[in-house]
Motif scaffolding. Structure first.
Motif, mmCIF file in Angstrom:
data_model
loop_
_atom_site.group_PDB
_atom_site.id
_atom_site.type_symbol
_atom_site.label_atom_id
_atom_site.label_comp_id
_atom_site.label_asym_id
_atom_site.label_seq_id
_atom_site.Cartn_x
_atom_site.Cartn_y
_atom_site.Cartn_z
ATOM 1 N N LEU A 32 0.895 -1.062 0.028
ATOM 2 C CA LEU A 32 -0.074 -0.047 -0.079
ATOM 3 C C LEU A 32 0.935 1.134 0.059
ATOM 4 N N TYR B 41 -9.124 -4.147 -0.563
ATOM 5 C CA TYR B 41 -8.477 -3.131 -0.443
ATOM 6 C C TYR B 41 -7.578 -2.839 -1.612
ATOM 7 N N ILE B 45 -7.358 0.269 -4.011
ATOM 8 C CA ILE B 45 -6.359 1.336 -4.002
ATOM 9 C C ILE B 45 -5.365 1.487 -5.529
ATOM 10 N N HIS B 71 -8.530 5.862 -0.826
ATOM 11 C CA HIS B 71 -7.919 5.754 0.323
ATOM 12 C C HIS B 71 -8.734 6.044 1.661
#
Lengths: 169, 122, 143
Positions: A32, B41, B45, B71
């Protein structure tokens, strides 16, 4: 990361599975960061690797640490998963290219968010607390409700169990 | 390369799905669910990333930023995810106290026995 | 685990910094990565760390159960109540522009309080969940 997931799926000792889940969460946080989502990575590292590992261990302490051998061969779930994977990959072919500035996601409301209307440099905080504060209110309420549910589930002291023990005696 | 991110996401998603379907242990099922969740996620993203862009914290020396909207959505999703995971674990603990096991097959066996007993009584 | 000297010393050194970092993340959230969710979780992690090393009852004397439960509800109430504050000052629900004479300043004020509400709730929920699981485990052992 892929390796971690495969081992999680294979291992039967739940303790090592939980530790591996923590490792997986850290790897996910790294990915991320690479994708520029620093806020999300921070949350994932704190929540995924920290709190949820502790919670899983706490729950494991109350249950058995070893998983039973699966009673039947997992062919049907495997076939179903493969079919789903093929469908999803086929579907993803229609999605826009990775890092395409003309993709719909970069067109709609994002330019306005990035204009810094309210002079808060961290756009994520600005959107979270100001532009989309109704959403965040809802999320906070969900977290609160989950907490209340856990209190309702676990608060009751051992009275039923003690009674059962008495019956057994 | 262009669709590599999507394929990785799909792999994680399907792995989570497989763990949920194939494993009888309730804690293992919850871990599978959380892997499924992390793949979501990634799904959110990844499209927001712009190559050459930077994290969405505004500073005069940058002009290209990745998309902040996913986000925000995922940030809240993670915290809600851990809260629901804890709720699931709480239910698992209660099941363990009621049945003495957290294996799905054994719980079903106990249930069937209870039903048979109830039939005999009536 | 409670008699491990290394853990105790390291814990004593680290815990203040973890709590300080949580506060930093909370108040610096406007300028760097961070915000209410992260701050709440990090703060709760610090307390959970303390409880793991020094025992649950000591953590419970530092932050008693009723305080945790008050945090749980208080955060949501702070958030929702702040929305009503905007209401009373003549704006819409959760409207921050009316909170101060300068609309930008009003926004900053609104974000600050809302993030605080989020942090309090998240921290309360995490701590409560941990207390619940841990106290179940202890009472199980006594049987």
């Amino acid at each position: 990361m892929v390796l971690a997931v495969l081992v999680i799926a294979r291992t039967r000792n739940l303790f090592s599975v939980i530790v591996l889940t923590g490792v997986y969460s850290f790897l996910m946080a790294t990915v991320l960061v690479a994708l520029d989502a620093v806020d999300v990575a921070m949350t994932e590292a704190a929540v995924g690797a920290g709190v949820s590992t502790v919670l899983l261990l706490g729950a494991l302490h109350l249950c058995k640490a070893e998983e039973a051998k699966p009673a039947h061969r997992p062919w049907i779930p495997l076939a179903l998963s493969m079919a789903t994977a093929l469908l999803l990959i086929y579907g993803s072919l229609g999605l826009p290219e990775f890092s395409d500035p003309d993709a719909p996601i970069h067109q709609h409301v994002t330019p306005r968010y990035l204009k810094n209307e309210i002079e808060v440099p961290n756009v994520v905080t600005a959107v979270l607390a100001s532009f989309r504060s109704y959403d965040t209110l809802g999320e906070t309420t969900v977290v609160f409700t989950a907490g209340a549910g856990i209190i309702a589930l676990l608060r009751r002291r051992k009275t039923p169990k003690n009674e059962r023990d008495k019956h057994a005696e | 390369m262009a669709h590599f991110m999507y394929i990785a996401t799909v792999f994680l998603m399907v792995a989570g799905l497989y763990i949920v379907m194939a494993r009888g242990n309730l804690i293992k099922k919850l871990i599978g669910l959380s892997i499924l969740q992390t793949s979501v996620y990634l799904l959110y993203i990844a499209p927001g990333k712009l190559l050459g862009g930077t994290a969405p914290i505004l500073a005069p020396q940058y002009t290209v930023y990745s998309n902040p909207l996913p986000h925000v959505l995922i940030l809240t999703a993670i915290v809600v995810g851990v809260a629901t995971l804890a709720l699931g674990l709480a239910i698992t603990v209660r099941i363990r106290e009621a049945y003495g096991t957290i294996e799905e097959d054994e719980i079903i066996a106990i249930e069937i026995e209870l039903l048979k007993k109830a039939d005999k009584l009536s | 685990m409670q008699s491990d000297l290394v853990l105790r010393v390291i814990g004593k050194i680290l815990i203040p910094f973890i709590l300080l970092f949580a506060v930093y993340v909370q108040f610096h959230g406007d300028f760097g990565p961070g915000g209410g969710f992260q701050a709440g979780v990090i703060f709760a992690t610090g307390i959970i760390f303390y409880a793991l090393i020094f025992g649950l009852h000591k953590a419970r004397t530092v932050i008693p159960d009723n305080v945790v439960e008050a945090m749980l509800a208080g955060g949501v109430l702070l958030y929702a109540g702040f929305g009503i504050a905007g209401f009373l000052l003549g704006g819409n629900y959760l409207d921050y522009f009316v909170l101060s004479k300068d609309p930008i300043h009003g926004q900053h004020r609104g974000i600050f309080w809302v993030e605080l509400g989020v942090a309090i709730t998240v921290c309360g929920v995490m701590l409560k969940i941990y207390y619940m699981f841990a106290s179940r485990g202890n009472s199980e052992e006594q049987h």
